[in-house]
Design a protein around this motif. Sequence first.
Motif, PDB file in Angstrom:
ATOM      1  N   VAL A 245       0.841  -1.189   0.000  1.00  0.00           N
ATOM      2  CA  VAL A 245       0.000   0.000   0.000  1.00  0.00           C
ATOM      3  C   VAL A 245       0.877   1.239   0.000  1.00  0.00           C
ATOM      4  O   VAL A 245       1.961   1.248   0.600  1.00  0.00           O
ATOM      5  CB  VAL A 245      -0.959  -0.002   1.218  1.00  0.00           C
ATOM      6  CG1 VAL A 245      -0.189  -0.047   2.523  1.00  0.00           C
ATOM      7  CG2 VAL A 245      -1.886   1.204   1.201  1.00  0.00           C
ATOM      8  N   ILE A 246       0.434   2.265  -0.715  1.00  0.00           N
ATOM      9  CA  ILE A 246       1.087   3.571  -0.712  1.00  0.00           C
ATOM     10  C   ILE A 246       0.125   4.554  -0.063  1.00  0.00           C
ATOM     11  O   ILE A 246      -1.016   4.703  -0.501  1.00  0.00           O
ATOM     12  CB  ILE A 246       1.438   4.032  -2.137  1.00  0.00           C
ATOM     13  CG1 ILE A 246       2.472   3.082  -2.766  1.00  0.00           C
ATOM     14  CG2 ILE A 246       1.970   5.461  -2.125  1.00  0.00           C
ATOM     15  CD1 ILE A 246       2.766   3.380  -4.226  1.00  0.00           C
ATOM     16  N   VAL A 247       0.573   5.195   1.004  1.00  0.00           N
ATOM     17  CA  VAL A 247      -0.249   6.127   1.762  1.00  0.00           C
ATOM     18  C   VAL A 247       0.189   7.550   1.417  1.00  0.00           C
ATOM     19  O   VAL A 247       1.367   7.886   1.558  1.00  0.00           O
ATOM     20  CB  VAL A 247      -0.117   5.887   3.276  1.00  0.00           C
ATOM     21  CG1 VAL A 247      -1.019   6.846   4.055  1.00  0.00           C
ATOM     22  CG2 VAL A 247      -0.449   4.437   3.619  1.00  0.00           C
ATOM     23  N   ILE A 248      -0.745   8.357   0.962  1.00  0.00           N
ATOM     24  CA  ILE A 248      -0.450   9.747   0.617  1.00  0.00           C
ATOM     25  C   ILE A 248      -1.014  10.652   1.701  1.00  0.00           C
ATOM     26  O   ILE A 248      -2.193  10.581   2.057  1.00  0.00           O
ATOM     27  CB  ILE A 248      -1.071  10.145  -0.747  1.00  0.00           C
ATOM     28  CG1 ILE A 248      -0.637   9.163  -1.841  1.00  0.00           C
ATOM     29  CG2 ILE A 248      -0.686  11.574  -1.112  1.00  0.00           C
ATOM     30  CD1 ILE A 248       0.822   9.194  -2.182  1.00  0.00           C
ATOM     31  N   GLY A 249      -0.167  11.519   2.241  1.00  0.00           N
ATOM     32  CA  GLY A 249      -0.587  12.462   3.264  1.00  0.00           C
ATOM     33  C   GLY A 249      -0.216  13.879   2.876  1.00  0.00           C
ATOM     34  O   GLY A 249       0.142  14.166   1.737  1.00  0.00           O
ATOM     35  N   TRP A 273       3.372  -4.732 -16.496  1.00  0.00           N
ATOM     36  CA  TRP A 273       3.314  -6.176 -16.300  1.00  0.00           C
ATOM     37  C   TRP A 273       2.906  -6.605 -14.894  1.00  0.00           C
ATOM     38  O   TRP A 273       2.932  -7.790 -14.574  1.00  0.00           O
ATOM     39  CB  TRP A 273       4.666  -6.805 -16.634  1.00  0.00           C
ATOM     40  CG  TRP A 273       5.831  -6.165 -15.935  1.00  0.00           C
ATOM     41  CD1 TRP A 273       6.599  -5.139 -16.407  1.00  0.00           C
ATOM     42  CD2 TRP A 273       6.333  -6.483 -14.638  1.00  0.00           C
ATOM     43  NE1 TRP A 273       7.562  -4.801 -15.488  1.00  0.00           N
ATOM     44  CE2 TRP A 273       7.423  -5.613 -14.384  1.00  0.00           C
ATOM     45  CE3 TRP A 273       5.989  -7.417 -13.668  1.00  0.00           C
ATOM     46  CZ2 TRP A 273       8.160  -5.643 -13.206  1.00  0.00           C
ATOM     47  CZ3 TRP A 273       6.709  -7.450 -12.481  1.00  0.00           C
ATOM     48  CH2 TRP A 273       7.784  -6.572 -12.263  1.00  0.00           C
ATOM     49  N   ARG A 274       2.520  -5.673 -14.065  1.00  0.00           N
ATOM     50  CA  ARG A 274       2.120  -6.037 -12.712  1.00  0.00           C
ATOM     51  C   ARG A 274       0.989  -5.133 -12.226  1.00  0.00           C
ATOM     52  O   ARG A 274       0.779  -4.042 -12.753  1.00  0.00           O
ATOM     53  CB  ARG A 274       3.290  -5.934 -11.733  1.00  0.00           C
ATOM     54  CG  ARG A 274       3.936  -4.552 -11.652  1.00  0.00           C
ATOM     55  CD  ARG A 274       4.635  -4.351 -10.313  1.00  0.00           C
ATOM     56  NE  ARG A 274       3.666  -4.314  -9.220  1.00  0.00           N
ATOM     57  CZ  ARG A 274       3.978  -4.478  -7.930  1.00  0.00           C
ATOM     58  NH1 ARG A 274       5.235  -4.696  -7.596  1.00  0.00           N
ATOM     59  NH2 ARG A 274       3.049  -4.419  -6.998  1.00  0.00           N
ATOM     60  N   GLU A 275       0.277  -5.607 -11.216  1.00  0.00           N
ATOM     61  CA  GLU A 275      -0.791  -4.804 -10.639  1.00  0.00           C
ATOM     62  C   GLU A 275      -0.208  -3.695  -9.773  1.00  0.00           C
ATOM     63  O   GLU A 275       0.861  -3.851  -9.170  1.00  0.00           O
ATOM     64  CB  GLU A 275      -1.727  -5.673  -9.796  1.00  0.00           C
ATOM     65  CG  GLU A 275      -2.554  -6.658 -10.603  1.00  0.00           C
ATOM     66  CD  GLU A 275      -3.556  -7.397  -9.738  1.00  0.00           C
ATOM     67  OE1 GLU A 275      -3.589  -7.136  -8.506  1.00  0.00           O
ATOM     68  OE2 GLU A 275      -4.293  -8.238 -10.270  1.00  0.00           O
ATOM     69  N   ALA A 276      -0.930  -2.597  -9.698  1.00  0.00           N
ATOM     70  CA  ALA A 276      -0.504  -1.490  -8.856  1.00  0.00           C
ATOM     71  C   ALA A 276      -0.887  -1.764  -7.403  1.00  0.00           C
ATOM     72  O   ALA A 276      -1.897  -2.415  -7.128  1.00  0.00           O
ATOM     73  CB  ALA A 276      -1.159  -0.191  -9.319  1.00  0.00           C
ATOM     74  N   PRO A 277      -0.082  -1.284  -6.460  1.00  0.00           N
ATOM     75  CA  PRO A 277      -0.483  -1.386  -5.058  1.00  0.00           C
ATOM     76  C   PRO A 277      -1.648  -0.437  -4.772  1.00  0.00           C
ATOM     77  O   PRO A 277      -1.935   0.460  -5.574  1.00  0.00           O
ATOM     78  CB  PRO A 277       0.776  -0.942  -4.300  1.00  0.00           C
ATOM     79  CG  PRO A 277       1.485  -0.048  -5.257  1.00  0.00           C
ATOM     80  CD  PRO A 277       1.209  -0.608  -6.628  1.00  0.00           C
ATOM     81  N   ARG A 278      -2.307  -0.639  -3.660  1.00  0.00           N
ATOM     82  CA  ARG A 278      -3.371   0.281  -3.264  1.00  0.00           C
ATOM     83  C   ARG A 278      -2.768   1.647  -2.951  1.00  0.00           C
ATOM     84  O   ARG A 278      -1.688   1.740  -2.369  1.00  0.00           O
ATOM     85  CB  ARG A 278      -4.101  -0.236  -2.020  1.00  0.00           C
ATOM     86  CG  ARG A 278      -4.942  -1.457  -2.242  1.00  0.00           C
ATOM     87  CD  ARG A 278      -5.813  -1.768  -1.030  1.00  0.00           C
ATOM     88  NE  ARG A 278      -5.035  -1.967   0.185  1.00  0.00           N
ATOM     89  CZ  ARG A 278      -5.154  -1.236   1.282  1.00  0.00           C
ATOM     90  NH1 ARG A 278      -5.998  -0.227   1.330  1.00  0.00           N
ATOM     91  NH2 ARG A 278      -4.423  -1.517   2.355  1.00  0.00           N
TER      92      ARG A 278
END
Length: 317
Positions: A245-249, A273-278
């Motif tokens: 997960v990538i958390v943006i603040g 070639w890959r899914e993105a993280p949340r």
Amino acid sequence: MKRVSELVVLAVDLGGTSMKGALVTEHGATVATETRVTPENDIVDALIELLHSLEANASAQGMQVVAAGVVTPGIVDEHSGVVKYASNLGWLNKPLLQLLRARLDMPVAIGHDVRAAGLAEQLLGAARGAEEFVLIPIGTGVAAALVSSGETLTGATGAAGEFGHIPVVPGGELCLCGQRGCLEVYASGAGLARRYLARGGTELSSKQIVARLGTDPIADAVWTEAVQVLGQGLAIMTLLLDPRVIVIGGGFAHAGDALFTPLREALTAGLAWREAPRVVQALLGSEAGRIGASILAFRAAGRGDVVNGWPLAVEAA
């Protein structure tokens, strides 16, 4: 029977413009706050005065102070407590932990402000349960807390996480750091405001620029560029660290769907070639650094497990 005193820590988030202090109980409750302007000179003396003021407040309430935690920007060696460099504080190789220990009769912990915020989000906020995640607060500048296998990465010199200075635009605009094309030149509060003005707009904050989206072509242009550059940066981060997960603040996150919808699309487009993280919004907001400082303080007092009973942040309705 003698009444048992409430145990508290002193927590301070030290910034270039302000020092935000708090008394935090072993149950995670903030029972007092105090904010002071960060002076241009004698910052350590001012910090000590704030800590003593918080300590006096605790004593007046019959509380027992068990430790203090201070988090600061810059290149920080948490083990030695030395702030190797902090431009907005004017510090170079400042032995902050040693200076505080000499004047405080209690255990003291020193931390990096963004890494401490990442710890808070990991234990109580948007990244809880994730062993692999990144916190990216985007305000005037851009930094990152990098967590892998549950551990915060600090790097060989304590400088890990300078996400804002990844050069993502070859031959791009000059950054204050001396490089060209740095991410925060385009995707930060200061960068957005500066580029809006340079394109012929007026002096507006990033929040005001976001409010003009859809009605102001200049705002639309600089915002689109910012989101695309940030998406490219997140793709690089994803391929290097593989976060869950990538958390943006920070202030940028307040843009809500105007940021997160196109940003998720840009990140997905950058990963063939890959899914993105949340990609999610931080839950602890501007309090994350101070909460992280309190967690570090309780750990310094040998009571780090108290955080397990602290209330978890929840998403706004």
